[in-house]
Scaffold this motif. Sequence first.
Motif, mmCIF file in Angstrom:
data_model
loop_
_atom_site.group_PDB
_atom_site.id
_atom_site.type_symbol
_atom_site.label_atom_id
_atom_site.label_comp_id
_atom_site.label_asym_id
_atom_site.label_seq_id
_atom_site.Cartn_x
_atom_site.Cartn_y
_atom_site.Cartn_z
ATOM 1 N N TRP A 50 0.976 -1.166 0.003
ATOM 2 C CA TRP A 50 0.094 -0.076 -0.008
ATOM 3 C C TRP A 50 0.885 1.139 0.203
ATOM 4 O O TRP A 50 2.136 1.426 0.711
ATOM 5 C CB TRP A 50 -0.910 0.113 1.378
ATOM 6 C CG TRP A 50 -2.080 0.963 1.297
ATOM 7 C CD1 TRP A 50 -2.847 1.194 0.514
ATOM 8 C CD2 TRP A 50 -1.611 2.408 1.914
ATOM 9 N NE1 TRP A 50 -3.787 2.318 1.001
ATOM 10 C CE2 TRP A 50 -2.965 3.004 1.690
ATOM 11 C CE3 TRP A 50 -0.761 3.109 2.584
ATOM 12 C CZ2 TRP A 50 -3.030 4.389 2.190
ATOM 13 C CZ3 TRP A 50 -0.810 4.372 3.229
ATOM 14 C CH2 TRP A 50 -2.106 4.892 2.818
ATOM 15 N N ARG B 85 -1.494 -0.021 -6.209
ATOM 16 C CA ARG B 85 -2.394 -0.905 -6.565
ATOM 17 C C ARG B 85 -1.924 -2.131 -6.941
ATOM 18 O O ARG B 85 -0.745 -2.119 -7.603
ATOM 19 C CB ARG B 85 -3.427 -0.201 -7.669
ATOM 20 C CG ARG B 85 -4.226 0.801 -7.193
ATOM 21 C CD ARG B 85 -4.963 1.574 -8.384
ATOM 22 N NE ARG B 85 -5.658 0.878 -9.416
ATOM 23 C CZ ARG B 85 -6.100 1.160 -10.419
ATOM 24 N NH1 ARG B 85 -5.580 2.204 -11.017
ATOM 25 N NH2 ARG B 85 -6.802 0.365 -11.164
ATOM 26 N N LYS C 277 -9.847 -5.029 -14.797
ATOM 27 C CA LYS C 277 -10.756 -4.852 -13.607
ATOM 28 C C LYS C 277 -10.344 -3.407 -13.165
ATOM 29 O O LYS C 277 -9.192 -3.234 -12.761
ATOM 30 C CB LYS C 277 -10.524 -5.993 -12.524
ATOM 31 C CG LYS C 277 -10.916 -7.335 -13.259
ATOM 32 C CD LYS C 277 -10.732 -8.420 -12.290
ATOM 33 C CE LYS C 277 -11.027 -9.798 -13.148
ATOM 34 N NZ LYS C 277 -10.895 -11.065 -11.926
ATOM 35 N N ASP C 278 -11.284 -2.832 -12.465
ATOM 36 C CA ASP C 278 -10.954 -1.374 -11.800
ATOM 37 C C ASP C 278 -9.927 -1.507 -10.475
ATOM 38 O O ASP C 278 -9.433 -0.461 -10.394
ATOM 39 C CB ASP C 278 -12.217 -0.776 -11.400
ATOM 40 C CG ASP C 278 -13.130 -0.369 -12.683
ATOM 41 O OD1 ASP C 278 -12.634 -0.242 -13.614
ATOM 42 O OD2 ASP C 278 -14.494 -0.216 -12.622
ATOM 43 N N GLN C 279 -10.068 -2.467 -9.667
ATOM 44 C CA GLN C 279 -9.353 -2.673 -8.712
ATOM 45 C C GLN C 279 -7.714 -2.838 -8.757
ATOM 46 O O GLN C 279 -6.928 -2.700 -7.964
ATOM 47 C CB GLN C 279 -9.850 -3.635 -7.529
ATOM 48 C CG GLN C 279 -9.840 -4.865 -8.128
ATOM 49 C CD GLN C 279 -11.073 -5.459 -8.552
ATOM 50 O OE1 GLN C 279 -11.665 -4.593 -9.488
ATOM 51 N NE2 GLN C 279 -11.579 -6.549 -8.300
ATOM 52 N N TYR C 280 -7.468 -3.409 -10.032
ATOM 53 C CA TYR C 280 -6.037 -3.482 -10.462
ATOM 54 C C TYR C 280 -5.678 -2.833 -11.567
ATOM 55 O O TYR C 280 -6.393 -2.366 -12.307
ATOM 56 C CB TYR C 280 -6.203 -5.249 -10.637
ATOM 57 C CG TYR C 280 -6.544 -6.125 -9.843
ATOM 58 C CD1 TYR C 280 -6.189 -6.094 -8.152
ATOM 59 C CD2 TYR C 280 -7.441 -7.110 -10.253
ATOM 60 C CE1 TYR C 280 -6.802 -6.932 -7.460
ATOM 61 C CE2 TYR C 280 -7.922 -7.904 -8.920
ATOM 62 C CZ TYR C 280 -7.641 -7.936 -7.814
ATOM 63 O OH TYR C 280 -8.108 -8.761 -6.937
#
Length: 208
Positions: A84, A87, A120-123
């Motif tokens: 962190w 991403r 994918k939006d989170q990656y």
Amino acid sequence: MDSEQWRLEFNKDGVKIFTMHFPGSDFKAFKAETVLNTPLRSILAVMADPASCMKWVHGCIASEEVERGSFNKRYAYSVNDLPWPVRDRDYVLEISTQRDPSTQEVTMDMYAVDDKVPEKDQYVRVHQQETHYLFQPQGESQTRMTWLQHTEPAGAIPSWLVNSLIVDIPYKSMRALEKLANSDPYRNARIQYDDAGNVVAVETKVEQ
């Protein structure tokens, strides 16, 4: 990535890790070498299991088969955890496997490919990555492993962060691979060959 510019960065517990500056990139390539105390058949059984990535590759937090094909050419999707606030990265790899019947050596070449899995939006999707494994049997119970890899992680990520992981990833992964390959169901694996000596399937069996 065959080059005389490899520099030894790490040498511990029988694992040697070399790095080199990859042409046109801020991110280094690495080469790791060790002898695993497990037979080649057990290692191939691990490699044939797409979910095993989470059990031995350091930082792999998700993995699944994308297209069911032959052992010699298949596709897998994986996600790598990064510290962190960076991403996590995901990628799809085309995996090609060849075996030399005269030496019994097995090579696996993996390249990132597009258009197999929607982004994918989170990656952050990795589009440039190559990994090469060379497995050389050393008798019945040992296998020499050479691992070469270079990744362009895409997105906003400092090169020093990625380069700092170069030793941890192969060292921790190789130690975990040896332990995993010696556990059920991989240690009892059987390899199936075609008439040309190519690996066509790997069967696993849990001890009763």
